[in-house]
Design a protein around this motif. Structure first.
Motif, mmCIF file in Angstrom:
data_model
loop_
_atom_site.group_PDB
_atom_site.id
_atom_site.type_symbol
_atom_site.label_atom_id
_atom_site.label_comp_id
_atom_site.label_asym_id
_atom_site.label_seq_id
_atom_site.Cartn_x
_atom_site.Cartn_y
_atom_site.Cartn_z
ATOM 1 N N VAL A 118 0.799 -1.050 0.093
ATOM 2 C CA VAL A 118 0.082 0.203 0.068
ATOM 3 C C VAL A 118 0.817 1.108 -0.069
ATOM 4 C CG1 VAL A 118 -1.732 1.160 1.173
ATOM 5 C CG2 VAL A 118 -2.026 -1.173 1.149
ATOM 6 N N VAL A 119 1.782 1.139 0.836
ATOM 7 C CA VAL A 119 2.708 2.526 0.891
ATOM 8 C C VAL A 119 3.730 2.387 -0.330
ATOM 9 C CG1 VAL A 119 4.595 3.271 2.170
ATOM 10 C CG2 VAL A 119 2.861 2.312 3.613
ATOM 11 N N GLU A 120 3.977 1.446 -0.929
ATOM 12 C CA GLU A 120 4.643 1.411 -2.316
ATOM 13 C C GLU A 120 3.926 2.079 -3.269
ATOM 14 O OE1 GLU A 120 5.738 -2.713 -2.741
ATOM 15 O OE2 GLU A 120 7.621 -2.362 -1.788
ATOM 16 N N LYS A 121 2.620 1.845 -3.412
ATOM 17 C CA LYS A 121 1.879 2.352 -4.339
ATOM 18 C C LYS A 121 1.559 3.776 -4.213
ATOM 19 C CE LYS A 121 -1.099 -1.745 -5.584
ATOM 20 N NZ LYS A 121 -2.068 -2.620 -5.808
ATOM 21 N N ALA B 143 4.556 13.950 1.932
ATOM 22 C CA ALA B 143 3.052 14.299 2.121
ATOM 23 C C ALA B 143 2.082 13.515 1.816
ATOM 24 C CB ALA B 143 2.990 15.587 1.315
ATOM 25 N N ALA B 144 2.091 12.568 0.727
ATOM 26 C CA ALA B 144 1.245 11.766 0.402
ATOM 27 C C ALA B 144 1.012 10.779 1.179
ATOM 28 C CB ALA B 144 1.435 11.239 -0.952
ATOM 29 N N VAL B 145 2.303 9.992 1.725
ATOM 30 C CA VAL B 145 2.021 9.136 2.685
ATOM 31 C C VAL B 145 1.752 9.238 3.973
ATOM 32 C CG1 VAL B 145 3.682 7.028 3.836
ATOM 33 C CG2 VAL B 145 3.880 7.412 1.253
ATOM 34 N N GLU B 146 2.257 10.425 4.579
ATOM 35 C CA GLU B 146 1.734 10.620 5.839
ATOM 36 C C GLU B 146 0.466 11.171 5.629
ATOM 37 O OE1 GLU B 146 4.473 13.603 7.127
ATOM 38 O OE2 GLU B 146 5.796 12.061 8.099
ATOM 39 N N ARG B 147 -0.167 11.762 4.781
ATOM 40 C CA ARG B 147 -1.806 12.137 4.757
ATOM 41 C C ARG B 147 -2.746 10.816 4.667
ATOM 42 N NH1 ARG B 147 -4.792 12.676 0.330
ATOM 43 N NH2 ARG B 147 -2.996 12.627 -0.959
ATOM 44 N N MET B 148 -2.014 9.927 3.732
ATOM 45 C CA MET B 148 -3.299 8.773 3.333
ATOM 46 C C MET B 148 -3.035 7.711 4.428
ATOM 47 S SD MET B 148 -2.782 8.316 -0.772
ATOM 48 C CE MET B 148 -4.111 7.249 -0.727
ATOM 49 N N THR B 149 -1.762 7.574 5.161
ATOM 50 C CA THR B 149 -1.779 6.417 5.817
ATOM 51 C C THR B 149 -1.448 6.803 7.554
ATOM 52 O OG1 THR B 149 0.935 6.512 6.005
ATOM 53 C CG2 THR B 149 -0.212 5.150 4.444
ATOM 54 N N GLY B 150 -1.268 8.029 7.690
ATOM 55 C CA GLY B 150 -1.115 8.558 9.191
ATOM 56 C C GLY B 150 0.455 7.939 9.558
#
Length: 151
Positions: free
Chosen positions: A33-36, A116-123
């Protein structure tokens, strides 16, 4: 029963449940998920031509054309490796940049966009994003996808 009594009763019911619903249970996020997320965020940056080394892109293009051969990494996650813990993640990206762009600027923009994308989407807290530039796409280079032998 008065309104204040109903309010007090509903408050007690909420408290009996053990707190807010968000704190009941555990959420796990798979590495893929994080890779995508990271792969998509990196590709959004101007100056990034492709992800992964030339060899991995060539093998991936061949694998994508073979029926049933898509068992490897998808093109979205190609060039992305992650380690995911319970609250933190670290990422390694391999990119190909377009000729003429500032590699430092592109790498910085990729790093910012991915974080920004990883922290926003996954926490998850992103502790590091390592970027390896494996190639430069020259304007006169042909695409490296091999020709298909199938018609």
């Amino acid at each position: 029963m008065t309104d204040s009594e109903r309010s007090a009763e509903s408050t007690q019911i909420t408290r009996k449940g053990g707190g807010a619903a968000a704190t009941r249970g555990r959420t796990t996020i798979a590495d893929g998920v994080v890779e995508k997320i990271a792969g998509m965020a990196a590709r959004d940056v101007v100056g990034v031509h492709a992800m992964g080394s030339g060899l991995s892109r060539t093998f991936g293009a061949v694998r994508d054309r073979v029926p049933g051969g898509g068992g490897g990494k998808s093109s979205v996650t190609r060039g992305v490796k992650v380690e995911v813990g319970e609250v933190q993640t670290a990422l390694d990206l391999e990119i190909v940049v377009d000729y003429g762009v500032s590699i430092n600027d592109v790498a910085g923009a990729v790093r910012e966009n991915v974080i920004a994308a990883v922290e926003r989407m996954t926490g998850l807290e992103v502790v590091e994003v390592n970027i390896a530039v494996s190639d430069v796409k020259l304007p006169d280079d042909e695409e490296e996808e091999p020709e298909s032998r199938l018609q």
